[in-house]
Design an enzyme around this catalytic site. Structure first.
Site, mmCIF file in Angstrom:
data_model
loop_
_atom_site.group_PDB
_atom_site.id
_atom_site.type_symbol
_atom_site.label_atom_id
_atom_site.label_comp_id
_atom_site.label_asym_id
_atom_site.label_seq_id
_atom_site.Cartn_x
_atom_site.Cartn_y
_atom_site.Cartn_z
ATOM 1 N N GLY A 14 -0.185 10.551 -10.165
ATOM 2 C CA GLY A 14 -0.511 9.193 -9.723
ATOM 3 C C GLY A 14 -1.203 9.037 -8.384
ATOM 4 O O GLY A 14 -1.087 7.986 -7.758
ATOM 5 N N ILE A 21 0.664 5.418 -3.214
ATOM 6 C CA ILE A 21 1.993 5.838 -2.773
ATOM 7 C C ILE A 21 2.142 7.347 -3.003
ATOM 8 O O ILE A 21 2.709 8.060 -2.169
ATOM 9 C CB ILE A 21 3.073 5.025 -3.529
ATOM 10 C CG1 ILE A 21 3.063 3.578 -3.005
ATOM 11 C CG2 ILE A 21 4.440 5.658 -3.379
ATOM 12 C CD1 ILE A 21 4.018 2.640 -3.692
ATOM 13 N N VAL A 68 -0.773 9.383 -19.657
ATOM 14 C CA VAL A 68 0.594 9.219 -20.175
ATOM 15 C C VAL A 68 0.654 8.293 -21.392
ATOM 16 O O VAL A 68 1.716 8.124 -21.991
ATOM 17 C CB VAL A 68 1.587 8.734 -19.088
ATOM 18 C CG1 VAL A 68 1.701 9.742 -17.959
ATOM 19 C CG2 VAL A 68 1.223 7.350 -18.569
ATOM 20 N N ALA A 98 -0.519 -2.572 -16.022
ATOM 21 C CA ALA A 98 -0.446 -3.799 -16.814
ATOM 22 C C ALA A 98 -1.808 -4.464 -16.732
ATOM 23 O O ALA A 98 -2.571 -4.227 -15.792
ATOM 24 C CB ALA A 98 0.628 -4.736 -16.279
ATOM 25 N N TYR A 158 4.591 -11.219 -10.716
ATOM 26 C CA TYR A 158 4.864 -9.818 -11.096
ATOM 27 C C TYR A 158 5.167 -9.723 -12.597
ATOM 28 O O TYR A 158 4.921 -8.710 -13.237
ATOM 29 C CB TYR A 158 6.010 -9.253 -10.245
ATOM 30 C CG TYR A 158 6.000 -7.743 -10.163
ATOM 31 C CD1 TYR A 158 4.922 -7.072 -9.605
ATOM 32 C CD2 TYR A 158 7.069 -6.996 -10.648
ATOM 33 C CE1 TYR A 158 4.905 -5.684 -9.526
ATOM 34 C CE2 TYR A 158 7.065 -5.612 -10.573
ATOM 35 C CZ TYR A 158 5.980 -4.969 -10.007
ATOM 36 O OH TYR A 158 5.978 -3.593 -9.935
ATOM 37 N N LYS A 165 9.619 -2.689 -15.082
ATOM 38 C CA LYS A 165 10.373 -1.951 -14.054
ATOM 39 C C LYS A 165 11.874 -2.007 -14.337
ATOM 40 O O LYS A 165 12.603 -1.059 -14.023
ATOM 41 C CB LYS A 165 10.070 -2.515 -12.660
ATOM 42 C CG LYS A 165 8.647 -2.263 -12.157
ATOM 43 C CD LYS A 165 8.303 -0.798 -12.056
ATOM 44 C CE LYS A 165 7.019 -0.556 -11.278
ATOM 45 N NZ LYS A 165 6.531 0.826 -11.430
ATOM 46 N N ILE A 194 3.168 -2.532 -0.778
ATOM 47 C CA ILE A 194 2.231 -1.685 -0.025
ATOM 48 C C ILE A 194 0.841 -1.929 -0.619
ATOM 49 O O ILE A 194 0.695 -1.907 -1.852
ATOM 50 C CB ILE A 194 2.609 -0.190 -0.174
ATOM 51 C CG1 ILE A 194 4.006 0.064 0.410
ATOM 52 C CG2 ILE A 194 1.572 0.697 0.503
ATOM 53 C CD1 ILE A 194 4.514 1.483 0.231
ATOM 54 N N ARG A 195 -0.140 -2.150 0.249
ATOM 55 C CA ARG A 195 -1.483 -2.474 -0.253
ATOM 56 C C ARG A 195 -2.150 -1.245 -0.890
ATOM 57 O O ARG A 195 -2.623 -0.361 -0.194
ATOM 58 C CB ARG A 195 -2.354 -2.999 0.899
ATOM 59 C CG ARG A 195 -3.630 -3.672 0.458
ATOM 60 C CD ARG A 195 -4.414 -4.188 1.642
ATOM 61 N NE ARG A 195 -3.741 -5.278 2.319
ATOM 62 C CZ ARG A 195 -3.755 -6.553 1.897
ATOM 63 N NH1 ARG A 195 -4.423 -6.882 0.833
ATOM 64 N NH2 ARG A 195 -3.099 -7.494 2.560
ATOM 65 N N THR A 196 -2.155 -1.202 -2.196
ATOM 66 C CA THR A 196 -2.801 -0.111 -2.944
ATOM 67 C C THR A 196 -3.711 -0.737 -4.001
ATOM 68 O O THR A 196 -3.696 -1.958 -4.195
ATOM 69 C CB THR A 196 -1.759 0.760 -3.675
ATOM 70 O OG1 THR A 196 -1.100 -0.056 -4.654
ATOM 71 C CG2 THR A 196 -0.728 1.355 -2.736
ATOM 72 N N LEU A 197 -4.417 0.120 -4.717
ATOM 73 C CA LEU A 197 -5.300 -0.348 -5.794
ATOM 74 C C LEU A 197 -4.497 -1.147 -6.827
ATOM 75 O O LEU A 197 -4.887 -2.246 -7.219
ATOM 76 C CB LEU A 197 -5.933 0.881 -6.457
ATOM 77 C CG LEU A 197 -7.175 0.681 -7.307
ATOM 78 C CD1 LEU A 197 -8.299 0.085 -6.464
ATOM 79 C CD2 LEU A 197 -7.608 2.028 -7.886
#
Ligand code: NDP
Length: 257
Positions: A14, A21, A68, A98, A158, A165, A194-197
């Protein structure tokens, strides 16, 4: 902390870019001396990872492709790892997906295929990966996944991912029971925003981050390195008495009513 994972072979799934992360986790595990094996789905992520490793003077033990969504791809990836590396001691599952249109508005509008897709990639994948990895964990091992508080509470937008989750966290507990007899532990980290893609795909990221600064006991957001160090704890023997656990790395936000 150097040397904590000396001689340990750990699979990291990942890393999409330097904000992932899984990249923060990579830094922590690398500093602890682990041998790192990476899996990527997209060629673009693979290329980014190769550059990141190069610019950080890190050498990967192996890079393999793994989608996956496919049992064949998971089987092939772990077969290649078995052939080229042999025994592994840990797997970092840092993978979720998603559809963007399901991550805004009302959860009630979730489509059947959107629901199933989120469950498949974000929750079922841990089951399939655990099953494939256990064959290679002949010396015991540790599996760590990444979750979010949207599984426990309603977090605006979310939606379908929160339900995925919840399924992921329940899977952690059932898998922990199954794997315990092989001396394999299964745990999750529940990180703050956390600011990610991927995080950009969920509407209203700034609101989530602002609430942490306003309300969490530590009054600051967490970063990839904090999640990386908590993951290092779970991968290492320091956590040898812990399995089936969800550890919040969220500046304490989850305790606030
Ligand atoms: P990234 O977008 O950086 O990472 C997501 C990763 O998921 C990518 O590397 C992507 O691979 C991978 N992925 C998606 N679909 C598949 C698939 N079918 N097969 C294999 N890999 C796939 O985002 P994050 O680092 O934020 O996400 C990592 C984990 O952390 C996720 O589980 C996320 O839900 C969780 N998390 C994130 C939080 C946040 O605020 N960012 C908070 C709490 C948990 P590729 O690029 O090759 O498509």
């Amino acid at each position: 902390m150097s040397g904590l994972l000396e001689g340990k072979n750990i699979v990291i799934m990942g890393v999409a870019n330097e904000r992932s992360i899984a990249w923060g986790i990579t830094r922590s595990l690398h500093n602890a001396g682990a041998n790192l094996i990476f899996t990527n789905r997209q060629e673009r992520s693979h290329q980014k990872l190769v550059k990141l490793l190069e610019s950080n003077n890190m050498e990967a033990t192996l890079l393999v492709n793994c989608d996956v969504a496919s049992d064949e791809s998971i089987q092939a990836a772990f077969a290649e790892i078995k052939e080229k590396v042999g025994v592994i001691h840990g797997v970092i599952h840092s993978v979720a997906f998603a559809k963007r249109e399901e991550l805004k508005g009302e959860y009630a509008d979730t489509s059947r295929d959107g629901f199933l897709l989120a469950q498949e990639i974000s929750a079922y994948s841990l089951v399939a990966v655990t099953n494939a990895a256990k064959e290679l964990m002949t010396e015991g091992g540790s599996i760590v996944t990444q979750t979010y508080i949207g599984s426990e509470r309603v977090i605006p937008n979310y939606n379908v991912m929160g339900v995925a989750k919840a399924s992921l966290e329940a899977s952690v507990r059932y898998l922990a029971e199954d794997m315990g007899k092989y001396n394999i532990r299964v745990n999750a980290i529940s990180a703050g925003p956390i600011r990610t893609l991927s995080a950009k795909g969920v509407s209203g990221f700034n609101d989530k981050a602002n609430v942490i600064v306003e309300k969490a006991p530590l009054r600051r957001n967490v970063d990839q390195d904090q999640v990386g160090d908590a993951t290092l704890f779970f991968v290492s023997d320091l956590s040898r008495g812990v399995t089936g656990e969800v550890l919040h790395v969220d500046s304490g936000f989850h305790i606030i009513g």
